[in-house]
Design a protein around this motif. Structure first.
Motif: not given
Ligand SMILES: [Zn+2]
Length: 143
Positions: A4-9, A18-22
């Protein structure tokens, strides 16, 4: 393994996970050359096998902006003005991208960005590309 990668304003009222295995060094990072993305210096990434949850601690601050072919909502914070990502609803499914520049602690070792232009697409072509390449959206503040 999914990460999981989190982002915000900037102010934190709106954001995403954003959840990804890449691995970050293998992310596809696109610098769309449309006038909106250039104005925001936006970098998009997505993973068709991943998931995006868009969240908002203050949902009333989430602005959904449509322009051009009006096939997707571009998500901006009404307070701080940051662009966090975009969503497309199509055939009962919802797909999204996130703005890499809105990630908290941008991962190291990102690949070089690719400048891309989608100006010649029609509505059907644009929707088809996004259905294929964008990430399934599992959560949205307005649902
Ligand atoms: Zn904000």
């Amino acid at each position: 393994m999914q990460t999981d990668y989190s982002g915000s304003c900037h102010c934190g009222a709106t954001g995403f996970t954003y959840r990804t295995g890449i691995k970050p060094e293998q992310w596809s990072i696109r610098a769309c050359q449309c006038s909106f993305c250039r104005a925001h210096d936006a970098l998009s990434t997505s993973d068709p096998a991943g998931q995006i949850a868009f969240v908002a601690s203050e949902p009333e601050l989430l602005k959904e902006y449509r322009f051009g072919l009006k096939t997707a909502d571009f998500l901006l914070c009404r307070d701080c003005g940051v662009y966090i990502g975009a969503v497309l609803a199509s055939a009962g499914s919802v797909f999204g991208i996130v703005n890499v520049h809105a990630l908290k602690g941008t991962p190291a070792n990102l690949t070089a960005t690719a400048a891309v232009s989608y100006d010649t697409e029609d509505v059907a072509g644009r929707v088809a590309r996004r259905e294929e390449r964008w990430t399934p959206v599992t959560e949205h503040p307005n649902w």
